[in-house]
Design an enzyme around this catalytic site. Structure first.
Site, PDB file in Angstrom:
ATOM      1  N   HIS A 169       0.818  -1.215   0.000  1.00 43.64           N
ATOM      2  CA  HIS A 169       0.000   0.000   0.000  1.00 43.64           C
ATOM      3  C   HIS A 169       0.845   1.255   0.000  1.00 43.64           C
ATOM      4  O   HIS A 169       0.454   2.280  -0.566  1.00 43.64           O
ATOM      5  CB  HIS A 169      -0.978  -0.034   1.170  1.00 43.64           C
ATOM      6  CG  HIS A 169      -2.143  -0.933   0.885  1.00 43.64           C
ATOM      7  ND1 HIS A 169      -2.859  -1.567   1.843  1.00 43.64           N
ATOM      8  CD2 HIS A 169      -2.694  -1.308  -0.298  1.00 43.64           C
ATOM      9  CE1 HIS A 169      -3.816  -2.298   1.282  1.00 43.64           C
ATOM     10  NE2 HIS A 169      -3.728  -2.158  -0.021  1.00 43.64           N
TER      11      HIS A 169
ATOM     12  N   ARG B 295     -10.197   3.162  -2.071  1.00 44.75           N
ATOM     13  CA  ARG B 295     -10.006   2.402  -0.836  1.00 44.75           C
ATOM     14  C   ARG B 295     -10.366   3.340   0.320  1.00 44.75           C
ATOM     15  O   ARG B 295      -9.720   4.387   0.475  1.00 44.75           O
ATOM     16  CB  ARG B 295      -8.539   1.990  -0.682  1.00 44.75           C
ATOM     17  CG  ARG B 295      -8.035   0.979  -1.687  1.00 44.75           C
ATOM     18  CD  ARG B 295      -6.546   0.733  -1.411  1.00 44.75           C
ATOM     19  NE  ARG B 295      -5.998  -0.326  -2.223  1.00 44.75           N
ATOM     20  CZ  ARG B 295      -5.486  -0.161  -3.441  1.00 44.75           C
ATOM     21  NH1 ARG B 295      -5.463   1.035  -3.988  1.00 44.75           N
ATOM     22  NH2 ARG B 295      -4.984  -1.192  -4.093  1.00 44.75           N
TER      23      ARG B 295
ATOM     24  N   ARG C 135     -14.800   0.828  -2.260  1.00 46.98           N
ATOM     25  CA  ARG C 135     -14.677  -0.485  -1.613  1.00 46.98           C
ATOM     26  C   ARG C 135     -14.939  -0.323  -0.127  1.00 46.98           C
ATOM     27  O   ARG C 135     -14.404   0.601   0.494  1.00 46.98           O
ATOM     28  CB  ARG C 135     -13.264  -1.028  -1.834  1.00 46.98           C
ATOM     29  CG  ARG C 135     -13.091  -2.416  -1.295  1.00 46.98           C
ATOM     30  CD  ARG C 135     -11.712  -2.925  -1.569  1.00 46.98           C
ATOM     31  NE  ARG C 135     -10.726  -2.277  -0.720  1.00 46.98           N
ATOM     32  CZ  ARG C 135      -9.424  -2.513  -0.812  1.00 46.98           C
ATOM     33  NH1 ARG C 135      -8.958  -3.318  -1.742  1.00 46.98           N
ATOM     34  NH2 ARG C 135      -8.593  -1.915  -0.005  1.00 46.98           N
TER      35      ARG C 135
ATOM     36  N   GLU D 178     -10.668 -11.484  -5.368  1.00 48.36           N
ATOM     37  CA  GLU D 178      -9.259 -11.397  -4.979  1.00 48.36           C
ATOM     38  C   GLU D 178      -8.834 -12.575  -4.111  1.00 48.36           C
ATOM     39  O   GLU D 178      -7.744 -12.564  -3.556  1.00 48.36           O
ATOM     40  CB  GLU D 178      -8.963 -10.064  -4.299  1.00 48.36           C
ATOM     41  CG  GLU D 178      -9.821  -9.741  -3.101  1.00 48.36           C
ATOM     42  CD  GLU D 178      -9.469  -8.394  -2.460  1.00 48.36           C
ATOM     43  OE1 GLU D 178      -8.448  -7.798  -2.816  1.00 48.36           O
ATOM     44  OE2 GLU D 178     -10.243  -7.966  -1.587  1.00 48.36           O
TER      45      GLU D 178
ATOM     46  N   THR E  19      -6.063  -8.161  -8.233  1.00 50.75           N
ATOM     47  CA  THR E  19      -4.977  -9.095  -8.590  1.00 50.75           C
ATOM     48  C   THR E  19      -3.818  -9.059  -7.602  1.00 50.75           C
ATOM     49  O   THR E  19      -3.028 -10.001  -7.551  1.00 50.75           O
ATOM     50  CB  THR E  19      -4.443  -8.786 -10.002  1.00 50.75           C
ATOM     51  OG1 THR E  19      -4.340  -7.375 -10.134  1.00 50.75           O
ATOM     52  CG2 THR E  19      -5.333  -9.355 -11.072  1.00 50.75           C
ATOM     53  N   ASN E  20      -3.723  -7.977  -6.828  1.00 49.88           N
ATOM     54  CA  ASN E  20      -2.638  -7.946  -5.831  1.00 49.88           C
ATOM     55  C   ASN E  20      -2.818  -9.121  -4.867  1.00 49.88           C
ATOM     56  O   ASN E  20      -1.882  -9.870  -4.580  1.00 49.88           O
ATOM     57  CB  ASN E  20      -2.670  -6.642  -5.020  1.00 49.88           C
ATOM     58  CG  ASN E  20      -2.602  -5.412  -5.903  1.00 49.88           C
ATOM     59  OD1 ASN E  20      -2.120  -5.482  -7.022  1.00 49.88           O
ATOM     60  ND2 ASN E  20      -3.083  -4.282  -5.401  1.00 49.88           N
ATOM     61  N   ASP E  21      -4.051  -9.260  -4.393  1.00 50.64           N
ATOM     62  CA  ASP E  21      -4.317 -10.351  -3.455  1.00 50.64           C
ATOM     63  C   ASP E  21      -4.548 -11.679  -4.164  1.00 50.64           C
ATOM     64  O   ASP E  21      -4.115 -12.721  -3.691  1.00 50.64           O
ATOM     65  CB  ASP E  21      -5.539 -10.013  -2.586  1.00 50.64           C
ATOM     66  CG  ASP E  21      -5.163  -9.066  -1.457  1.00 50.64           C
ATOM     67  OD1 ASP E  21      -4.018  -9.176  -0.956  1.00 50.64           O
ATOM     68  OD2 ASP E  21      -5.979  -8.215  -1.097  1.00 50.64           O
TER      69      ASP E  21
ATOM     70  N   CYS F 200      -8.969  -3.835 -10.504  1.00 57.81           N
ATOM     71  CA  CYS F 200      -8.465  -2.685  -9.750  1.00 57.81           C
ATOM     72  C   CYS F 200      -7.138  -2.995  -9.073  1.00 57.81           C
ATOM     73  O   CYS F 200      -6.621  -2.189  -8.315  1.00 57.81           O
ATOM     74  CB  CYS F 200      -9.492  -2.169  -8.764  1.00 57.81           C
ATOM     75  SG  CYS F 200      -9.993  -3.396  -7.559  1.00 57.81           S
TER      76      CYS F 200
HETATM   77  C1  PEP Z   1      -5.983  -6.041  -4.767  1.00 62.80           C
HETATM   78  O1  PEP Z   1      -5.859  -6.923  -3.906  1.00 62.80           O
HETATM   79  O2  PEP Z   1      -5.595  -6.166  -5.938  1.00 62.80           O
HETATM   80  C2  PEP Z   1      -6.622  -4.759  -4.412  1.00 62.80           C
HETATM   81  C3  PEP Z   1      -6.977  -3.887  -5.313  1.00 62.80           C
HETATM   82  O3  PEP Z   1      -6.780  -4.506  -3.089  1.00 62.80           O
HETATM   83  P1  PEP Z   1      -5.583  -4.052  -2.122  1.00 62.80           P
HETATM   84  O4  PEP Z   1      -4.398  -3.708  -2.951  1.00 62.80           O
HETATM   85  O5  PEP Z   1      -6.092  -2.895  -1.354  1.00 62.80           O
HETATM   86  O6  PEP Z   1      -5.400  -5.260  -1.289  1.00 62.80           O
HETATM   87 MG    MG Z   2      -6.889  -6.633  -1.997  1.00 65.94          MG
END
Ligand code: PEP
Ligand code: MG
Length: 820
Positions: A411, A496, A543, A635, A658-660, A707
């Site tokens: 983050h 967020r 979100r 995710e 996609t990060n998670d 996202c």
């Molecule tokens: C993600 O997981 O891709 C996402 C957009 O949420 P965050 O980065 O806040 O976990």
């Molecule tokens: Mg996430």
């Protein structure tokens, strides 16, 4: 007619702001000081008012303006549209049309050549095909000093022929009545009608083009830096083509140059379309500019700097050996205009992962704990193990950020990108190598930290091009919404709530404990309203909170328990359902703003079961929310596996986190720098899930989006467009670049969206045959994609092995598929 409806640049100067608007007056100023700007005339503000009067629009517009309730978005958007329609659909007075088309005719011939031969001129005028021009709005109200307002009016390129020209001029005129500009004018108490002019300028068909810095912005000395490419200059601006670089002294002596392998050129076809072409190796490695051109350009740079009394960043183009100055603006250290990657030399102190682009110098401040944050003064470099989002206030003061831990989806990295602050993460020895008080330069393009000082650079935010797949931006902090809005993106794909929560300094459970959830709702509402006001009339997806305990431990009233595995801990929808008061406050903040007409959607993070979706829906219903879209983040592998059942619950949209999704699918901690080398959103296991989810959603009419950070990566974008995703959320700094890639992919139409299976299969078969032919039959397709990630755009559409028949295997032709 004797009136001032048309003004050629030769008749304008900077004093003519009211007649020609800001841009028009500045072009006239350049022209009259002998700078070679492309020929242009201005359809003046007098013409604009004359048109309104003759078409009897003045009173009608004023009447509509007087009834607009600017705080009611629906009303504002609708009435703004109504005014614009009045203008674009009204007939322009014939005498004005004649004056414009006559002036346009004059572009078609070189008047000097035919000065003594009026007969020949007449023949040429009637026989020649019309030329391409750009039509740009030039507002007089730009001097309201509000940048967001100034950027609102329309511009059109490649306009050709009388009817199109007149129409585009009307559209330019109408563009002073966008919802946003009306809103700003009303809020600023600006009554009455504001003047607007339209600039009609000959399009230059550049053989070569580039940028000149009248002072070297990297080395910060008085050398002149010139960069050039073949074709049009967009390749430099977007950073996709590595240009030749030349350095000249102020005595016009060429002292250094690097000729680069430019590979491609962007050109305009005879039909007016922009196209990227491959260069032969010889051409690609040849020098773009001749020495005398370099000297001429350097001379213009010195003169422009003298004229404007400030170092200038100048865009130029060369057509048929004629140099044209397209634009000039000051180079400033505070508001930086440079866009492409820096190439710095010097002593490297430490290296890490490039997390947020840009270059900034400053004094090192080592932060060991939150107590040290007071040390950070405006313009310092924040160096720490890992920034938490709850450091957001101090981060804003920093010129750049360097951390020893973390990955690019952390983050901290995401927030730095949103703020436009250069950042490097995972520079493992930075806490030892960098010393408090050292002056350093952080190169966020390349992940390198240098000793000493260089000129600051930040990435310019540019507007997106038209695409069918919607391009949206991510906005977590209201202070940076304006920056993101400069992309003119189709909406916000992710807010967020944690950005607002961190800025407030207080954890939601503290509001809950103190029975102050109304304050929580109010705080969220205020922040969301600021973002919504910046994206009026566009969809905004919020979100519900996803507060990881490790990231927000320092907020007032944060729970004291330390989780062993915070990534897998108590956050997202599972937390929200345990704290319905907090959850409802978040939803009501959205509902109350939606009641004012803002187009909101809410999505739920970390979903792992259909039951969670059901519970969220029940609360939605209990709160009688019927004007907010209902969405789910995909995710977790669980959500992806259960997508069919989730869709059947009746959701409006999904968005891939996609990060998670990558973290949970690959079992790789996205925050652990030690394993970032194998963290790969393009892993086939991730791509297969995405493909299947999109297909399932299409069957259920559920909108699909992304996202996660991967939406800003060209290789992922290529995959998503071919799978038929509906929208992509990107970081503002790459919005234009990604939109251009999407446009290109859509134009190629090499693969129809996923629901047209036959053509996909055909394409896949072709690709596989090609693969066999070139002996490149990869067992592990995602690795190939990864290898391309250095410069994936150039590979678009020509790399075999990107899509393999694996896509076919996972479609619904296998009804026994356990996922379904
Ligand atoms: C993600 O997981 O891709 C996402 C957009 O949420 P965050 O980065 O806040 O976990
Ligand atoms: Mg996430």
């Amino acid at each position: 007619m004797g009136d001032n409806y048309i003004a050629w640049l030769s008749n304008l100067s900077k004093a003519d702001l009211n007649l020609a608007g800001g841009k028009g007056a500045n072009l006239g100023e350049m022209y009259n000081n002998k700078f070679p700007v492309p020929p242009a005339f201005v359809v003046t503000t007098d013409a604009f008012f004359y048109f309104l009067k003759e078409a009897k629009l003045e009173q009608k517009i004023k009447d509509i303006l007087n009834t607009i309730k600017v705080d009611n978005t629906d009303d504002l958007t609708e009435k703004a549209k109504e005014i614009r329609k009045l203008i674009t659909e009204s007939e322009m007075p014939e005498n004005l049309q004649n004056e414009i088309t006559e002036a346009y005719d004059h572009f078609n011939v070189d008047l000097d050549d035919f000065h003594n031969s009026p007969g020949a001129l007449a023949i040429l005028k009637s026989s020649r095909e019309s030329i391409f021009v750009s039509v740009r709005s030039s507002a007089t109200a730009e001097d309201l000093g509000d940048a967001s307002f100034a950027g609102q009016q329309s511009s059109f390129i490649n306009v050709k022929g009388n009817p199109e020209l007149i129409q585009k001029i009307k559209e330019c005129f109408a563009s002073i009545f966008t919802a946003r500009s009306i809103y700003y004018r009303k809020k600023k108490g600006f009554e009455g009608l504001v003047g607007i002019a339209a600039i009609v300028q000959k399009m230059i068909n550049s053989d070569k083009s580039g940028v000149i810095f009248s002072r070297n912005p990297v080395k910060n000395n008085d050398e002149i830096l010139i960069e050039a490419v073949f074709g049009q200059g967009e390749g430099i601006v977007s950073g996709t083509i590595k240009p030749d670089q030349h350095t000249l002294t102020r005595d016009l002596e060429l002292i250094q140059e690097k000729i680069s392998d430019k590979k491609v050129a962007i050109i305009r076809t005879s039909g007016g379309e922009t196209k990227t072409i491959q260069l032969t190796p010889e051409k690609s490695n040849s020098r773009v500019l001749k020495t005398y051109e370099l000297k001429q350009l350097a001379e213009f740079a010195i003169k422009l700097e003298e004229h404007y009394d400030k170092p200038q960043d100048i865009e130029f183009a060369i057509e048929n050996e004629n140099i044209y100055i397209l634009q000039t603006r000051p180079i400033t250290t505070l508001k930086k205009t440079e866009t492409k990657e820096a190439d710095l030399d010097g002593q490297i102190l430490t290296e890490g992962m490039a997390a947020s682009p840009g270059v900034a110098s400053g004094i090192v401040k080592i932060i060991h704990s939150m107590d040290d944050l007071g040390k950070i003064k405006q313009g310092d470099i924040l160096v720490t193990t890992m920034t938490n989002p709850d450091m957001v206030v101090s981060m804003q003061k920093a010129a750049a950020i360097v951390t020893s831990e973390g990955g690019v989806t952390a983050h901290a990295a995401i927030v730095s990108r949103e703020m436009g602050i250069p950042a490097i993460v995972g520079a493992q020895d930075c806490m030892e190598k960098l010393k408090d008080g050292d002056e350093i330069t952080v190169d966020g393009f390349h992940g390198k930290v240098f000793a000493g000082k260089a000129e600051n650079k930040s990435v310019k935010i540019l507007p997106v091009v038209d695409t069918k797949t919607k391009i949206k931006v991510m906005v977590d902090l209201p202070q940076f919404a304006e920056r993101a809005a400069k992309t003119n993106a189709d909406g916000v794909g992710l807010i967020r709530l944690e950005g607002l929560i961190a800025s407030s300094g207080k954890h939601p459970v503290a509001y809950e404990k103190e029975n102050k959830l109304d304050d929580y709702k109010k705080m969220l509402k205020e922040g969301l309203l600021k973002i919504a006001e910046t994206f009026i009339g566009k969809p905004i997806w919020i979100r519900s909170s996803d507060i990881r305990s490790d990231e927000y431990a320092n907020l007032e009233g944060a729970p004291k328990e330390i989780e062993k595995n915070p990534m897998l801990g108590d956050h997202g929808i599972r937390f929200s359902l345990k704290h319905p008061g907090i959850f409802k406050a978040e939803l009501m903040a959205c509902k109350e703003l939606a009641d004012k007409g803002h187009k909101f959607g809410v999505m739920f993070p970390q979903i792992i079961s259909v039951d969670e979706v059901k519970q969220a829906r029940a609360i939605f219903n209990e709160l009688k929310i019927d004007n907010v879209q209902f969405g789910v983040m995909i995710e977790t592998p669980a959500a992806s596996i259960l997508i069919k059942d989730i869709c059947e619950e009746g959701i409006d949209f999904i968005s891939f986190g996609t990060n998670d999704l990558t973290q949970y699918t690959l079992a790789i901690d996205r925050g652990n720098e030690e394993v970032q080398n194998i963290y790969d959103e393009m892993n086939w296991a991730v791509l297969k899930q995405i493909s299947r989810v999109i297909r399932e959603c299409k069957k259920h009419n559920v909108e699909t989006s992304i996202c996660g950070q991967a939406g800003s990566k060209p290789e992922m974008v290529e995959f998503l467009v071919k799978q038929g995703i509906d929208s992509i959320s990107v970081n503002a700094d790459v919005a234009k670049q990604i939109s251009e890639l999407v446009q290109k992919l859509e134009n190629e139409k090499s693969i129809e969206p996923i629901d047209n299976k036959e053509s996909i299969k055909e394409e896949l078969r072709e690709r596989e045959n090609l693969q066999k032919e070139v002996g490149n039959n990869s067992e592990n397709p995602q690795q190939e994609v990864g290898n391309n990630s250095e410069n994936p755009q150039q590979e678009v559409g020509k790399k075999p092995g990107f899509l393999t028949s694996d896509i076919e295997i996972i479609d619904e032709h296998k009804p026994e598929d356990i996922f379904n």
